[in-house]
Scaffold this motif. Structure first.
Motif, PDB file in Angstrom:
ATOM      1  N   UNK A 225       1.096  -1.077   0.583  1.00 42.94           N
ATOM      2  CA  UNK A 225       0.318   0.255  -0.025  1.00 42.94           C
ATOM      3  C   UNK A 225       0.701   1.239  -0.705  1.00 42.94           C
ATOM      4  N   UNK A 226      -0.028   1.631  -1.110  1.00 39.70           N
ATOM      5  CA  UNK A 226       1.780   3.440  -0.882  1.00 39.70           C
ATOM      6  C   UNK A 226       0.055   4.386  -0.318  1.00 39.70           C
ATOM      7  N   UNK A 227       1.393   5.934   0.407  1.00 41.38           N
ATOM      8  CA  UNK A 227       0.262   6.586   1.433  1.00 41.38           C
ATOM      9  C   UNK A 227       0.439   8.338   0.556  1.00 41.38           C
TER      10      UNK A 227
ATOM     11  N   UNK B 294      -2.638   6.711  -4.993  1.00 37.02           N
ATOM     12  CA  UNK B 294      -2.164   6.515  -3.749  1.00 37.02           C
ATOM     13  C   UNK B 294      -3.604   5.529  -3.072  1.00 37.02           C
ATOM     14  N   UNK B 295      -2.947   4.323  -2.010  1.00 40.72           N
ATOM     15  CA  UNK B 295      -3.850   3.771  -2.380  1.00 40.72           C
ATOM     16  C   UNK B 295      -4.775   4.086  -0.695  1.00 40.72           C
ATOM     17  N   UNK B 296      -4.154   4.876   0.376  1.00 39.24           N
ATOM     18  CA  UNK B 296      -3.884   5.461   1.356  1.00 39.24           C
ATOM     19  C   UNK B 296      -3.747   7.267   0.680  1.00 39.24           C
ATOM     20  N   UNK B 297      -4.951   8.112   0.458  1.00 40.05           N
ATOM     21  CA  UNK B 297      -4.665   9.317  -0.638  1.00 40.05           C
ATOM     22  C   UNK B 297      -5.325  10.697   1.045  1.00 40.05           C
TER      23      UNK B 297
ATOM     24  N   UNK C 230      -8.738  14.530   4.899  1.00 45.44           N
ATOM     25  CA  UNK C 230     -10.327  13.774   4.913  1.00 45.44           C
ATOM     26  C   UNK C 230      -9.145  12.988   3.863  1.00 45.44           C
ATOM     27  N   UNK C 231      -9.055  11.290   4.335  1.00 47.35           N
ATOM     28  CA  UNK C 231      -8.209  10.566   3.233  1.00 47.35           C
ATOM     29  C   UNK C 231      -9.335   9.264   2.643  1.00 47.35           C
ATOM     30  N   UNK C 232      -8.880   8.988   1.424  1.00 50.62           N
ATOM     31  CA  UNK C 232      -9.536   7.896   1.168  1.00 50.62           C
ATOM     32  C   UNK C 232      -8.563   6.337   1.495  1.00 50.62           C
ATOM     33  N   UNK C 233      -9.216   5.155   1.886  1.00 52.02           N
ATOM     34  CA  UNK C 233      -8.305   4.074   2.395  1.00 52.02           C
ATOM     35  C   UNK C 233      -8.967   2.869   0.914  1.00 52.02           C
ATOM     36  N   UNK C 234      -8.475   1.942   1.225  1.00 47.58           N
ATOM     37  CA  UNK C 234      -8.759   1.152   0.447  1.00 47.58           C
ATOM     38  C   UNK C 234      -9.907   0.557   1.144  1.00 47.58           C
ATOM     39  N   UNK C 235     -10.790   0.394   2.136  1.00 47.49           N
ATOM     40  CA  UNK C 235     -12.052   0.496   2.707  1.00 47.49           C
ATOM     41  C   UNK C 235     -13.042   1.297   2.846  1.00 47.49           C
TER      42      UNK C 235
ATOM     43  N   UNK D 209       0.654  10.822  10.010  1.00 49.79           N
ATOM     44  CA  UNK D 209      -0.702  10.547   9.187  1.00 49.79           C
ATOM     45  C   UNK D 209      -0.975   9.312   8.852  1.00 49.79           C
ATOM     46  N   UNK D 210      -0.666   9.467   7.817  1.00 49.64           N
ATOM     47  CA  UNK D 210      -1.695   8.478   6.845  1.00 49.64           C
ATOM     48  C   UNK D 210      -0.824   7.936   6.969  1.00 49.64           C
TER      49      UNK D 210
END
Length: 461
Positions: free
Chosen positions: A239-241, A247-250, A264-269, A287-288
Motif C-alpha cells: 500500500x502506498x500513502x 496512492x492507496x491511502x490518499x 480527509x483520506x481515501x482508504x482501500x475500504x 498521519x497517512x
C-alpha cells in the motif's frame, strides 16, 4: 498479573543456567534505568562492562540478571550476554500473538511510532507495546522486544540504521506484520554512495515481513518504485500513502486550521476525516502512514483519528513549550534531538506558519552528510528566508557556509557551540516570539532548550 519472565523461561530462551529462581516484570541493560523487579542484562561493550554495575542494579531493585561471569545475585549465566539479549527478544517475539508493526525512515519514524502507539492503545488501553525513546538499533530493538508483555495485542517497533545490512538483521528479529518506510532523506549519507543506497538500506525492512504482511510506502517519494521493488518479494500487500492520484491511502483534502490540520483520506475500504493536533505539513504524511497501519492490522480507525487529534510533540521532536518572557511568553519549538536536510526544511516550514511577532531559528550543524555537507548546509538559506526568520543563530563550524550564504534581511549570529548559542540569546527573546531549536544530537542543543524552558508550560497546539 503474571510475570514478564521467570528465570526458567529466561534460561530456556537464552540457553543459560539458573542460579536461584526469580521472576521479573521488566528488562534493562542500563543499571540506571533498573526498577523494582527488573531483569538486568550485563552487556559488555568496547568501553564498559555491565558486570561492574550489578550491585547498583540490584540496589535499584533488580530481581535477577543475565551474566557471563561470577555473580553473587540471582542470575542466569550464559556464554555471551549480547547474544542472550538477542535470544530473549527472539523468544518474546515467538511467544506473542500480537500484531507487530515495524517503522523505519530517514525522518519521522519516532513520531509515527508514538502516534501508532496512541492510535492503537486508545480503544484498548494497556494492550499496545512500543519501543521507548529511540531504542532502534542492534541493542535497543531486542531490548524492546524482550520488554513486550506476553498478552500484548499490538507491538510497534522503531528500527534505524546508518549502514547497509543493519535493518536486514533487525527486521528478521521483529518479523513485522506491517512494515512502514516514512521517508527517504540524506541522513547518514557519508556511509553510502548516494541517496539511492539509503533507500535500498531502508527497503531491507521488508525482508522480515510475515507471510501475509503489508508494506507501507510513501507514494510521493522519488524512491517509491525502488522501495516497491524491495517489498515485492516479501509483502502480500503493498500500500502506498500520500497525496498524489493513485496512492492507496490518499489525502484528498487537507485544510490547515487554528486547532490543527483537517485531513480527509481515501482508504482501500472507505473514507475517513480526522484532525492532526501537531502542526506541519510533514505530519500529514506521517498521519497517512499511521492510518494505513491501523487499517492493515484491523484496528479502530475512529479511535486512531481521535488519537491523532490529541497528539503532542515529543521532547526534542517537536515539543512546543510556552516560556515566560517579561509579562508575556514566547513559543519554544524543541526539535533538538536530530536533524538532516529534509527535517530541517520541514521544521523551518512549520516555523514559517507560526503566528508570531518575530521568528527566531537556532540551527545546529547536521552530521554524517559526507562530502556534500557544505552544499546541504548552504541550501538551508532559502527555507530560512521563506520562513520569515528575523534572527538566525547558527551553531557549529559546518554552519559557516550557511552564514555566508544568507543575504540581507536576516540577523545572523554564528557561534561554535550550544553554550555560546545560549549566551547569544540572553535577553534577546521577547514576548510573542516563536523560537525554533533544531540540530544534530551531537551539537547538544537539548541543553539550550533546557536552559530556555525554565518555568515552561506545554502548549496544546
Amino acid at each position: 498479573m503474571s510475570a514478564l519472565w521467570t528465570s526458567d523461561e529466561i534460561a530456556k530462551a537464552v540457553d543459560g543456567a539458573v542460579l536461584a529462581e526469580f521472576r521479573v516484570d521488566g528488562v534493562a541493560f542500563d543499571s540506571r534505568e533498573v526498577g523494582p523487579n527488573d531483569l538486568f542484562i550485563a552487556l559488555k561493550g568496547e568501553t564498559t562492562d555491565g558486570h561492574r554495575f550489578l550491585d547498583g542494579a540490584f540496589g535499584n531493585g533488580a530481581a535477577g540478571s543475565i551474566v557471563s561471569e561470577d555473580c553473587a545475585h540471582p542470575h542466569v549465566r550464559v556464554a555471551n550476554t549480547m547474544e542472550a539479549l538477542n535470544a530473549l527478544g527472539t523468544a518474546s517475539r515467538a511467544r506473542t500473538g500480537a500484531q507487530i508493526i515495524g517503522v523505519t525512515g530517514s525522518v519521522g519514524k519516532t513520531g509515527v511510532k508514538e502516534a501508532l502507539f496512541a492510535a492503537l492503545d486508545r480503544p484498548a488501553e494497556g494492550q499496545t507495546h512500543r519501543s521507548v525513546k529511540s531504542y532502534n538499533n542492534h541493542t535497543g530493538v531486542p531490548l524492546s522486544l524482550a520488554r513486550m508483555p506476553r498478552d500484548a495485542r499490538y507491538g510497534v517497533f522503531e528500527m534505524g540504521m546508518n549502514h547497509a545490512g543493519e535493518l536486514s538483521a533487525l527486521t528478521r528479529i521483529v518479523r513485522p506484520h506491517v512494515a512502514i518506510v516514512t521517508a527517504i532523506a540524506p541522513a547518514h549519507i557519508e556511509f553510502f554512495d548516494n541517496i539511492e543506497g539509503i533507500a535500498d538500506a531502508k527497503g531491507e525492512i521488508f525482508e522480515g515481513l510475515e507471510p501475509d504482511g503489508t508494506a507501507l510506502i510513501p507514494f510521493d517519494s522519488p524512491h517509491r518504485d525502488r522501495l516497491i521493488g524491495w517489498a515485492k518479494p516479501h509483502a502480500a500487500r503493498i500500500w502506498t500513502f500520500g497525496r498524489g492520484e493513485g496512492a492507496d491511502i490518499r489525502a484528498c483534502e487537507v485544510s490547515p486550521e487554528i486547532a490543527g490540520t483537517i485531513v480527509s483520506v481515501v482508504l482501500p475500504t472507505g473514507e475517513l476525516t480526522y484532525t492532526i493536533g501537531l502542526p506541519g505539513d510533514h505530519w500529514v504524511s506521517n498521519s497517512l502512514a499511521v492510518i494505513g497501519a491501523v487499517e492493515a492490522v484491523g484496528g479502530d480507525l475512529a479511535a486512531a483519528g481521535l488519537a491523532l487529534a490529541e497528539m503532542a510533540g515529543l521532547p526534542g521532536r517537536g515539543a512546543r513549550l510556552a516560556i515566560p518572557v517579561g509579562d508575556g511568553e514566547a513559543l519554544l519549538i524543541d526539535e533538538s534531538y536530530n536533524a538532516n536536510p529534509v527535517s530541517m526544511r520541514a521544521a523551518l516550514n512549520t516555523l514559517g506558519e507560526e503566528r508570531a511577532e518575530r521568528r527566531i531559528a537556532v540551527l545546529g550543524a547536521m552530521g554524517e552528510l559526507g562530502e556534500d555537507s557544505d552544499r546541504y548546509h548552504a541550501e538551508l538559506a532559502r527555507p530560512l528566508t521563506d520562513a520569515g526568520v528575523e534572527l538566525a543563530v547558527l551553531v557549529g563550524e559546518p554552519m559557516k557556509v550557511l552564514a555566508d550564504a544568507l543575504g540581507n534581511g536576516i540577523s545572523i549570529v554564528h557561534v561554535p557551540d550550544a553554550a555560546a548559542a545560549q549566551e547569544s540569546l540572553d535577553g534577546e527573546i521577547r514576548s510573542g516570539d516563536a523560537v525554533l531549536v533544531k540540530g544534530s544530537n551531537y551539537i547538544g542543543l537539548a541543553r539550550l532548550v533546557e536552559a530556555l524552558a525554565g518555568g515552561k508550560t506545554v502548549c496544546s497546539t
